[in-house]
Structure formats: structure tokens, C-alpha cells
Scaffold this motif. Structure first.
Motif, PDB file in Angstrom:
ATOM      1  N   SER A 159      14.523 -15.377  -9.547  1.00 49.25           N
ATOM      2  CA  SER A 159      13.355 -15.485  -8.535  1.00 49.25           C
ATOM      3  C   SER A 159      12.150 -15.227  -9.344  1.00 49.25           C
ATOM      4  O   SER A 159      10.821 -16.244  -8.891  1.00 49.25           O
ATOM      5  CB  SER A 159      12.973 -13.267  -8.275  1.00 49.25           C
ATOM      6  OG  SER A 159      11.567 -12.917  -7.903  1.00 49.25           O
ATOM      7  N   LEU A 162      11.759 -19.711  -8.337  1.00 47.34           N
ATOM      8  CA  LEU A 162      11.434 -19.112  -7.076  1.00 47.34           C
ATOM      9  C   LEU A 162       9.915 -19.825  -7.160  1.00 47.34           C
ATOM     10  O   LEU A 162       8.964 -19.807  -6.551  1.00 47.34           O
ATOM     11  CB  LEU A 162      12.134 -18.546  -6.119  1.00 47.34           C
ATOM     12  CG  LEU A 162      13.290 -18.615  -6.231  1.00 47.34           C
ATOM     13  CD1 LEU A 162      14.126 -18.002  -5.186  1.00 47.34           C
ATOM     14  CD2 LEU A 162      13.647 -20.615  -4.959  1.00 47.34           C
ATOM     15  N   LYS A 163       9.250 -18.641  -7.505  1.00 46.63           N
ATOM     16  CA  LYS A 163       8.137 -18.022  -7.628  1.00 46.63           C
ATOM     17  C   LYS A 163       6.941 -19.034  -8.282  1.00 46.63           C
ATOM     18  O   LYS A 163       6.321 -19.609  -7.666  1.00 46.63           O
ATOM     19  CB  LYS A 163       7.515 -17.067  -8.090  1.00 46.63           C
ATOM     20  CG  LYS A 163       8.132 -15.382  -7.284  1.00 46.63           C
ATOM     21  CD  LYS A 163       7.726 -13.973  -8.365  1.00 46.63           C
ATOM     22  CE  LYS A 163       8.326 -13.129  -7.772  1.00 46.63           C
ATOM     23  NZ  LYS A 163       7.996 -11.978  -8.785  1.00 46.63           N
ATOM     24  N   ASN A 165       8.103 -22.016  -8.285  1.00 42.26           N
ATOM     25  CA  ASN A 165       8.404 -23.634  -7.036  1.00 42.26           C
ATOM     26  C   ASN A 165       6.828 -23.085  -5.836  1.00 42.26           C
ATOM     27  O   ASN A 165       6.836 -24.204  -5.687  1.00 42.26           O
ATOM     28  CB  ASN A 165       9.643 -23.586  -7.187  1.00 42.26           C
ATOM     29  CG  ASN A 165      10.702 -24.995  -7.648  1.00 42.26           C
ATOM     30  OD1 ASN A 165      10.118 -24.282  -8.608  1.00 42.26           O
ATOM     31  ND2 ASN A 165      11.457 -24.846  -7.111  1.00 42.26           N
ATOM     32  N   HIS A 166       7.072 -22.405  -5.664  1.00 34.33           N
ATOM     33  CA  HIS A 166       6.199 -22.048  -4.445  1.00 34.33           C
ATOM     34  C   HIS A 166       4.870 -21.892  -5.070  1.00 34.33           C
ATOM     35  O   HIS A 166       4.157 -23.169  -4.333  1.00 34.33           O
ATOM     36  CB  HIS A 166       6.342 -20.746  -4.091  1.00 34.33           C
ATOM     37  CG  HIS A 166       5.376 -20.451  -3.072  1.00 34.33           C
ATOM     38  ND1 HIS A 166       5.754 -21.014  -1.836  1.00 34.33           N
ATOM     39  CD2 HIS A 166       4.116 -19.625  -2.988  1.00 34.33           C
ATOM     40  CE1 HIS A 166       4.862 -20.674  -0.728  1.00 34.33           C
ATOM     41  NE2 HIS A 166       3.793 -19.623  -1.334  1.00 34.33           N
ATOM     42  N   LEU A 167       4.452 -22.104  -6.401  1.00 32.29           N
ATOM     43  CA  LEU A 167       2.958 -22.233  -6.580  1.00 32.29           C
ATOM     44  C   LEU A 167       2.777 -23.996  -7.056  1.00 32.29           C
ATOM     45  O   LEU A 167       1.779 -23.846  -6.189  1.00 32.29           O
ATOM     46  CB  LEU A 167       2.695 -21.488  -7.921  1.00 32.29           C
ATOM     47  CG  LEU A 167       2.151 -19.891  -7.651  1.00 32.29           C
ATOM     48  CD1 LEU A 167       2.667 -18.898  -9.493  1.00 32.29           C
ATOM     49  CD2 LEU A 167       1.297 -19.234  -7.596  1.00 32.29           C
ATOM     50  N   LYS A 169       4.416 -25.783  -5.405  1.00 33.87           N
ATOM     51  CA  LYS A 169       4.648 -26.878  -4.426  1.00 33.87           C
ATOM     52  C   LYS A 169       2.529 -26.733  -3.517  1.00 33.87           C
ATOM     53  O   LYS A 169       2.147 -27.704  -2.467  1.00 33.87           O
ATOM     54  CB  LYS A 169       5.456 -25.724  -3.881  1.00 33.87           C
ATOM     55  CG  LYS A 169       5.681 -27.509  -1.768  1.00 33.87           C
ATOM     56  CD  LYS A 169       6.722 -26.261  -1.658  1.00 33.87           C
ATOM     57  CE  LYS A 169       7.412 -26.810   0.118  1.00 33.87           C
ATOM     58  NZ  LYS A 169       8.125 -26.439   0.790  1.00 33.87           N
ATOM     59  N   GLU A 170       2.232 -25.703  -3.800  1.00 37.15           N
ATOM     60  CA  GLU A 170       0.804 -25.712  -3.525  1.00 37.15           C
ATOM     61  C   GLU A 170      -0.320 -26.385  -4.145  1.00 37.15           C
ATOM     62  O   GLU A 170      -1.121 -26.651  -3.573  1.00 37.15           O
ATOM     63  CB  GLU A 170       0.307 -23.779  -3.489  1.00 37.15           C
ATOM     64  CG  GLU A 170       1.006 -23.095  -2.704  1.00 37.15           C
ATOM     65  CD  GLU A 170       0.989 -23.019  -1.055  1.00 37.15           C
ATOM     66  OE1 GLU A 170      -0.260 -23.415  -0.788  1.00 37.15           O
ATOM     67  OE2 GLU A 170       1.688 -22.984  -0.035  1.00 37.15           O
ATOM     68  N   ASN A 182      11.200 -29.187  -3.909  1.00 36.92           N
ATOM     69  CA  ASN A 182      12.417 -28.760  -2.615  1.00 36.92           C
ATOM     70  C   ASN A 182      13.703 -28.849  -3.459  1.00 36.92           C
ATOM     71  O   ASN A 182      14.600 -27.586  -2.996  1.00 36.92           O
ATOM     72  CB  ASN A 182      11.804 -29.697  -1.486  1.00 36.92           C
ATOM     73  CG  ASN A 182      10.664 -28.934  -1.175  1.00 36.92           C
ATOM     74  OD1 ASN A 182      10.239 -28.176  -0.930  1.00 36.92           O
ATOM     75  ND2 ASN A 182       9.469 -30.081   0.101  1.00 36.92           N
ATOM     76  N   ASN A 185      13.798 -26.609  -5.795  1.00 38.86           N
ATOM     77  CA  ASN A 185      14.337 -25.302  -4.758  1.00 38.86           C
ATOM     78  C   ASN A 185      15.466 -24.701  -4.063  1.00 38.86           C
ATOM     79  O   ASN A 185      15.975 -23.810  -3.782  1.00 38.86           O
ATOM     80  CB  ASN A 185      13.278 -24.770  -3.545  1.00 38.86           C
ATOM     81  CG  ASN A 185      13.006 -23.552  -3.321  1.00 38.86           C
ATOM     82  OD1 ASN A 185      12.009 -22.588  -4.223  1.00 38.86           O
ATOM     83  ND2 ASN A 185      12.067 -23.019  -2.191  1.00 38.86           N
ATOM     84  N   LYS A 189      18.544 -21.685  -5.122  1.00 37.99           N
ATOM     85  CA  LYS A 189      18.911 -20.739  -3.796  1.00 37.99           C
ATOM     86  C   LYS A 189      20.011 -20.955  -3.883  1.00 37.99           C
ATOM     87  O   LYS A 189      20.961 -19.669  -3.625  1.00 37.99           O
ATOM     88  CB  LYS A 189      17.803 -21.182  -2.358  1.00 37.99           C
ATOM     89  CG  LYS A 189      16.796 -20.666  -2.813  1.00 37.99           C
ATOM     90  CD  LYS A 189      16.816 -21.256  -1.094  1.00 37.99           C
ATOM     91  CE  LYS A 189      14.854 -20.181  -1.019  1.00 37.99           C
ATOM     92  NZ  LYS A 189      13.953 -20.614   0.413  1.00 37.99           N
TER      93      LYS A 189
END
Length: 346
Positions: A159, A162-163, A165-167, A169-170, A182, A185, A189
Motif C-alpha cells: 500500500s 503504491l502511494k 508511486n502515485h506521488l 507519477k504526479e 507504471n 506499479n 499490484k
């Protein structure tokens, strides 16, 4: 250490004679001249087998055997009946109360020796099998505990990754770095899916005898599974089409698990085939069985290493286990022209 045999006969001369014969075969013996005496001796002696006369006063051999077997410690204790009476009804009664064998008097010494040896070896083999089974259960329990612990411990770090990675990516402007993010990520998953599916597999194996069976509509099962996978189907630009069923065909099983089996089956197709793949679902009734064929029209994803292989694809493995727990059959094959087929027999 010598095997010990309890000899039970109301005539002392008979027990002494049999004891003398068995001593020649290197057996240790204990003698009882009544059913009650035999029961008392069994409290103090750990015997490997009982030779039990049927015709005795006060408590006959049938009742003595019944009382011996009443004690849970004597469930596997071999009991061989001895009797001069060749009465089928008596023999049947003896087997019903827990007897293992029957020898008519007068008996041949070699036959007696072979019967005793056979039953003692069978008892020993059963004990070894029980011990091995208990050890396997313990190992299985340890393995299941480890799998569950591993899955629970993976959830938090997965988890967090993933968080992050999201940051990233932004924040990242580089297209090249975005591609790697990606991929990371996607891999995380996959790891999350693997751990949760592995736990599901273990739980199903443990609770395979606790299915909540009911009649369920096959059409509804397929519709519900497709609904659960609708987002993934749409994002991968895939098509699933079910041909109309002539009647509302019913199958017997636990609805929640059967939906999960189909969800995992569709998941395997979604994750292993390229965009634009179309899957046709056809259901027919043949005699007392229902056959479902999934025809997958499309190209396998070049990066897919699992394919539609039940021994390598975790989703398919779980689907197969659920279906087989219900007594159903599933198989896959490929045509010469390249279409993939999955067949389920309900």
C-alpha cells in the motif's frame, strides 16, 4: 520388544495351551478366564492383540468385545474370535461389535500365527499412517499460518509503495521515468494479487468440506462475475458475449464461490490477452450435465508468461480448485488457428 497378546477363554487349559503355542512364536502372553477379568487386565497391560473365545458364561465374547471397543483407546486393537461353533450369525455379530477376524476351533497353529502377524502389522501400519497424517496436518497448519502472515505483512508495504508511486507519477515530468513507475506499479499490484490469491487457495483447501450448497442460476452466476470484472474488461478494451440460453439452467453449489471461480477465470483472460480480444460464452445441456465453452478470439499478450495454464496461472488455479471442490471439471485447449478454449462441465 516382543508383542503382547491377551488370551481370553473360560477354560484355563485352553488359555495355557494357546499361550504355550504363542511362546514358541516369540509372543508375550497374558491370560484371562472371563470377560470381566479381560477388561481389568486391559487397564494394566498394553496389548497388541486379543484372542477371544465367544462361548463363555456370564459375559460371552461378543459382549466382551463390545465393552473393549467402548474404550476409545482400544478402537484399533485387533480382536480375533475363537470358537468351536461355526455359526454365521454369531460371526456376523462379532464383526458388528468390532471384531477383526474369526478362527474356528480346532485351529492350525501356522494359520493362527499368520493371522496374528497380519493383524499386528496392519495395526502398526495404521498407527504409522495416523502419525504421518497428524504431522502433515501440523505442517499444513504451519504453512497456512505463514501464508496468512505473509499476506497480512505484505499489505502495508504494498500500500505504501503504491502511494509513493502515485506521488512520483504526479511529480515526475520525464516520460521515460513515468514508464518505469507504471511498470513498478503493475508489478506491485501483481504481488498484492498473488499474496491474497495464495491465502484464498489455502483457505479453500482447509474448508473444502464446508460448502453451503444450493441451486443457483448459471446465467446469474455469469452475469454477476462479468459485472465484477466490468471495469477491467472496459479498461482493456475487451468483449465478453454470452449466447442466449434456451432455459434457466441451474447448478448446485455455493453461489459466492462459483461467482469467484468465474471472476478468476475472466481475470486470467483479461490479464493475458491483448486489447480487442473477444470471448464468446456458450452453454448447452447434454443429458444430465451442463457444458460451458469459452472461446477466446484474440492474441496472447507478448509479455504474458502465464497464459491459460492451470499449473502456472494463479487465477486459473484458484478457479479450477473451486470448481473441482464442487465436483465440476475444467480444461483448456488451443485450436490450430490459435483460438483458446476453456471448457467447464457442471
Amino acid at each position: 520388544m516382543r508383542e503382547k497378546i491377551l488370551i481370553v477363554d473360560d477354560i484355563q487349559a485352553n488359555t495355557q495351551l494357546i499361550a504355550a503355542i504363542l511362546e514358541q512364536f516369540n509372543y508375550e502372553t497374558v491370560e484371562a478366564n472371563s470377560g470381566m477379568e479381560a477388561l481389568e487386565l486391559l487397564k494394566d497391560h498394553n496389548v497388541d492383540l486379543v484372542l477371544l473365545d465367544i462361548m463363555m458364561p456370564e459375559m460371552d465374547g461378543i459382549e466382551t468385545c463390545r465393552r473393549i471397543k467402548k474404550d476409545s483407546q482400544n478402537i484399533d486393537l485387533p480382536i480375533i474370535f475363537l470358537s468351536a461353533r461355526n455359526d454365521t450369525d454369531i460371526v456376523v455379530q462379532g464383526f458388528k461389535v468390532g471384531g477383526h477376524d474369526y478362527i474356528s476351533k480346532p485351529f492350525d497353529n501356522d494359520i493362527l500365527r499368520i493371522r496374528i502377524k497380519t493383524h499386528i502389522e496392519l495395526k502398526r501400519s495404521k498407527m504409522q499412517l495416523n502419525k504421518a497424517h497428524q504431522e502433515l496436518q501440523q505442517l499444513n497448519s504451519t504453512k497456512n499460518g505463514f501464508m496468512r502472515l505473509m499476506s497480512q505483512n505484505l499489505k502495508q508495504p504494498v500500500s505504501e509503495i503504491l502511494k509513493i508511486n502515485h506521488l512520483l507519477k504526479e511529480l515526475v515530468d520525464s516520460k521515460e521515468l513515468a514508464v518505469y513507475i507504471n511498470k513498478l506499479n503493475s508489478s506491485v499490484k501483481q504481488l498484492e494479487k498473488f499474496s491474497s490469491t495464495a491465502v484464498l487457495l489455502n483457505d479453500l483447501k482447509l474448508n473444502s468440506n464446508e460448502l453451503d450448497m444450493a441451486q443457483v442460476s448459471l446465467q446469474r452466476l455469469v452475469n454477476e462475475a462479468l459485472l465484477q470484472q466490468s471495469a477491467a474488461i472496459s479498461s482493456h478494451n475487451l468483449q465478453f458475449e454470452m449466447k442466449p440460453i434456451a432455459s434457466d439452467l441451474q447448478v448446485s453449489g455455493e453461489k459466492k464461490l462459483l461467482v469467484l471461480a468465474l471472476v478468476k477465470l475472466f481475470e486470467a483472460i483479461i490479464s493475458n490477452y491483448e486489447k480487442g480480444t473477444k470471448t464468446l460464452i456458450e452453454v448447452n445441456q447434454e443429458h444430465d450435465r451442463i457444458k460451458m465453452i469459452l472461446e477466446v478470439r484474440g492474441e496472447l499478450d507478448p509479455e504474458s508468461k502465464e497464459q491459460l495454464n492451470f499449473s502456472r496461472n494463479l487465477s486459473l488455479m484458484l478457479s479450477k480448485l473451486i470448481l473441482e471442490l464442487h465436483g465440476f471439471e475444467i480444461s483448456s485447449y488451443q485450436s490450430i488457428s490459435g483460438e483458446g478454449f476453456i471448457k467447464i462441465i457442471f
